[in-house]
Design a protein around this motif. Structure first.
Motif, PDB file in Angstrom:
ATOM      1  N   GLY A  78      77.733  66.708  35.668  1.00 30.24           N
ATOM      2  CA  GLY A  78      76.275  67.158  34.948  1.00 30.24           C
ATOM      3  C   GLY A  78      75.032  66.858  35.808  1.00 30.24           C
ATOM      4  N   LYS A  79      75.384  66.182  37.025  1.00 28.65           N
ATOM      5  CA  LYS A  79      74.371  65.873  37.868  1.00 28.65           C
ATOM      6  C   LYS A  79      73.045  67.034  37.825  1.00 28.65           C
ATOM      7  CE  LYS A  79      76.606  64.979  41.354  1.00 28.65           C
ATOM      8  NZ  LYS A  79      77.916  65.031  41.160  1.00 28.65           N
ATOM      9  N   THR A  80      73.564  68.095  38.318  1.00 28.10           N
ATOM     10  CA  THR A  80      72.500  69.134  38.493  1.00 28.10           C
ATOM     11  C   THR A  80      72.027  69.628  37.254  1.00 28.10           C
ATOM     12  OG1 THR A  80      73.702  69.579  40.555  1.00 28.10           O
ATOM     13  CG2 THR A  80      72.508  71.351  39.465  1.00 28.10           C
ATOM     14  N   THR A  81      72.720  69.685  36.157  1.00 29.10           N
ATOM     15  CA  THR A  81      72.348  69.933  34.791  1.00 29.10           C
ATOM     16  C   THR A  81      71.286  69.189  34.520  1.00 29.10           C
ATOM     17  OG1 THR A  81      74.459  70.958  34.303  1.00 29.10           O
ATOM     18  CG2 THR A  81      73.014  70.466  32.377  1.00 29.10           C
ATOM     19  N   ASN A 109      77.769  61.893  29.944  1.00 24.04           N
ATOM     20  CA  ASN A 109      77.538  63.416  29.744  1.00 24.04           C
ATOM     21  C   ASN A 109      79.067  63.922  29.310  1.00 24.04           C
ATOM     22  OD1 ASN A 109      76.457  65.990  29.362  1.00 24.04           O
ATOM     23  ND2 ASN A 109      76.665  66.329  31.349  1.00 24.04           N
ATOM     24  N   LEU A 110      79.070  65.035  28.554  1.00 26.29           N
ATOM     25  CA  LEU A 110      80.151  65.908  28.242  1.00 26.29           C
ATOM     26  C   LEU A 110      81.132  65.276  27.327  1.00 26.29           C
ATOM     27  CD1 LEU A 110      81.171  66.892  31.781  1.00 26.29           C
ATOM     28  CD2 LEU A 110      80.085  68.568  30.272  1.00 26.29           C
ATOM     29  N   VAL A 111      80.319  64.497  26.302  1.00 25.46           N
ATOM     30  CA  VAL A 111      81.040  63.717  25.143  1.00 25.46           C
ATOM     31  C   VAL A 111      81.558  64.583  24.043  1.00 25.46           C
ATOM     32  CG1 VAL A 111      80.829  61.786  23.503  1.00 25.46           C
ATOM     33  CG2 VAL A 111      79.950  61.625  25.972  1.00 25.46           C
ATOM     34  N   ILE A 131      74.628  74.685  26.657  1.00 28.43           N
ATOM     35  CA  ILE A 131      74.647  74.557  28.112  1.00 28.43           C
ATOM     36  C   ILE A 131      75.764  75.011  28.823  1.00 28.43           C
ATOM     37  CG2 ILE A 131      74.517  72.706  29.846  1.00 28.43           C
ATOM     38  CD1 ILE A 131      71.765  72.658  28.455  1.00 28.43           C
ATOM     39  N   ALA A 132      76.813  74.851  28.350  1.00 29.45           N
ATOM     40  CA  ALA A 132      78.096  75.306  29.078  1.00 29.45           C
ATOM     41  C   ALA A 132      77.713  76.969  29.297  1.00 29.45           C
ATOM     42  CB  ALA A 132      79.304  75.431  28.194  1.00 29.45           C
ATOM     43  N   ARG A 133      77.391  77.842  28.205  1.00 33.54           N
ATOM     44  CA  ARG A 133      76.893  79.250  28.461  1.00 33.54           C
ATOM     45  C   ARG A 133      75.905  79.302  29.449  1.00 33.54           C
ATOM     46  NH1 ARG A 133      74.302  80.977  24.005  1.00 33.54           N
ATOM     47  NH2 ARG A 133      75.913  79.583  22.936  1.00 33.54           N
TER      48      ARG A 133
HETATM   49  N1  ATP Z   1      76.406  68.609  28.332  1.00 34.34           N
HETATM   50  C1  ATP Z   1      76.974  69.756  28.771  1.00 34.34           C
HETATM   51  N2  ATP Z   1      77.655  70.340  27.927  1.00 34.34           N
HETATM   52  C2  ATP Z   1      78.373  71.527  28.363  1.00 34.34           C
HETATM   53  N3  ATP Z   1      78.506  72.085  29.614  1.00 34.34           N
HETATM   54  C3  ATP Z   1      77.789  71.200  30.511  1.00 34.34           C
HETATM   55  C4  ATP Z   1      76.965  69.867  30.085  1.00 34.34           C
HETATM   56  N4  ATP Z   1      76.641  69.237  31.260  1.00 34.34           N
HETATM   57  C5  ATP Z   1      77.017  70.215  32.374  1.00 34.34           C
HETATM   58  N5  ATP Z   1      77.685  71.135  31.938  1.00 34.34           N
HETATM   59  C6  ATP Z   1      78.341  72.288  32.514  1.00 34.34           C
HETATM   60  O1  ATP Z   1      79.340  71.558  33.520  1.00 34.34           O
HETATM   61  C7  ATP Z   1      79.324  72.387  34.742  1.00 34.34           C
HETATM   62  C8  ATP Z   1      79.069  71.279  35.826  1.00 34.34           C
HETATM   63  O2  ATP Z   1      77.777  70.776  35.704  1.00 34.34           O
HETATM   64  P1  ATP Z   1      76.910  70.353  36.955  1.00 34.34           P
HETATM   65  O3  ATP Z   1      77.086  71.581  38.131  1.00 34.34           O
HETATM   66  O4  ATP Z   1      75.669  69.964  36.522  1.00 34.34           O
HETATM   67  O5  ATP Z   1      77.563  69.048  37.345  1.00 34.34           O
HETATM   68  P2  ATP Z   1      77.440  68.292  39.019  1.00 34.34           P
HETATM   69  O6  ATP Z   1      77.596  66.789  38.753  1.00 34.34           O
HETATM   70  O7  ATP Z   1      76.202  68.582  39.585  1.00 34.34           O
HETATM   71  O8  ATP Z   1      78.355  69.103  39.941  1.00 34.34           O
HETATM   72  P3  ATP Z   1      78.935  68.829  41.648  1.00 34.34           P
HETATM   73  O9  ATP Z   1      79.368  67.649  41.598  1.00 34.34           O
HETATM   74  O10 ATP Z   1      79.421  70.045  41.591  1.00 34.34           O
HETATM   75  O11 ATP Z   1      77.278  68.955  42.203  1.00 34.34           O
HETATM   76  C9  ATP Z   1      78.372  73.299  34.841  1.00 34.34           C
HETATM   77  O12 ATP Z   1      78.902  74.761  34.461  1.00 34.34           O
HETATM   78  C10 ATP Z   1      77.260  73.045  33.784  1.00 34.34           C
HETATM   79  O13 ATP Z   1      76.855  74.138  32.865  1.00 34.34           O
END
Ligand code: ATP
Ligand code: MG
Length: 260
Positions: A16-19, A190-192, A222-224
């Protein structure tokens, strides 16, 4: 001089870094810390898409092109001026934020002159923004090269799995080893989900000297948004992920501080 804050996010892939980076940008805009400079420093990232814009050219591409451009240009334009111009052109401008994509880091060959020039130009550019948010790859490459001034808040993201927690610990060690300078540290787990083990997280925070440990739920909204490619700015502010990030940001008081 306006307040300046640099917030950098790193963490395990897919946690979830980018999120989180997009949520930080959104909350800073809401708090009036504009314009925000969003830096996509992960070559595989898509921060632009999550913020609803499109980066057409990366700094890495400009660097490659500039390498072929020789030391100077006809008409007295120095190489530095040329690079500054090209970086400015690659900036994506939105209403309350600008975005720059770093692209691939340079290879192992010695291009010290070009690197220093780029470091200077990015440093110069970032001076015109009150807040900078950097979505980093896990390797911390851009932070260790001091492309930015000191980081005010370093966020290390992970998921609550054993491996996720181990990665947080490892990245913290890496940041120390590389001499990344930061004023505050927050761990973002995240993602708990219901039933995830979060018991030992405050002990982990203490162990790593973190100023805070933020626990964010797996959130269907957020997932959607991720699946459908929606902009973070359009997610309701009552969303628990946005609300959690806003709580973290509010501790910084980005719009109220009068520090340089
Ligand atoms: N708290 C959350 N609840 C539900 N879905 C989430 C949550 N945080 C992130 N996501 C989803 O998980 C997926 C991965 O998130 P994200 O791209 O932000 O991760 P990342 O760490 O940036 O990945 P990468 O390593 O590929 O850059 C995305 O589809 C995002 O929408
Ligand atoms: Mg990412």
């Amino acid at each position: 001089m306006a307040t300046r804050y640099t917030i950098a996010i790193t963490g395990k892939g897919g946690t979830g870094k980018t999120t989180i980076a997009a949520a930080v940008v959104t909350c800073l805009i809401d708090r009036g810390c504009t314009p925000v400079l969003a830096v996509d420093a992960d070559p595989n990232s898509c921060l632009d898409g999550v913020l609803g814009v499109k980066a057409l050219k990366t700094v890495g591409q400009i660097r490659e092109e500039s390498r072929d451009a020789g030391a100077g240009q006809p008409g007295g334009v120095s190489k530095r001026e040329l690079i500054e111009l090209r970086i400015a052109e690659s900036l994506v401008e939105a209403e309350d934020f600008d975005l720059i994509a770093m692209g691939r880091p340079e290879g192992p060959g010695c291009y010290c002159y070009a690197n220093n020039l780029f470091g200077d130009c990015i440093g110069e550019l970032s001076k015109s923004y009150p807040c900078i948010v950097i979505d980093n790859e896990a390797g911390l490459e851009n932070l260790s090269r001091r492309l930015y001034r000191q980081v005010d808040l370093l966020l290390i993201a992970g998921d609550p799995s054993k491996r996720g927690i181990e990665t947080i610990r490892r990245l913290h060690g890496l940041a120390e080893e590389m001499g990344v300078e930061y004023a505050r540290l927050a761990l973002v787990v995240n993602l708990v989900r219901d039933g995830s083990n979060t018991r030992d997280l405050s002990a982990l925070g203490q162990e790593l000297g973190a100023d805070s440990v933020l626990i964010l739920p797996f959130d269907p909204e957020i997932a959607r948004a991720g699946e459908e490619g929606l902009r973070m700015q359009d997610v309701p502010r009552t969303n628990p992920v946005l609300a959690g990030i806003d709580g973290l940001i509010s501790g910084l008081d980005p719009a109220g501080d009068t520090r340089d």
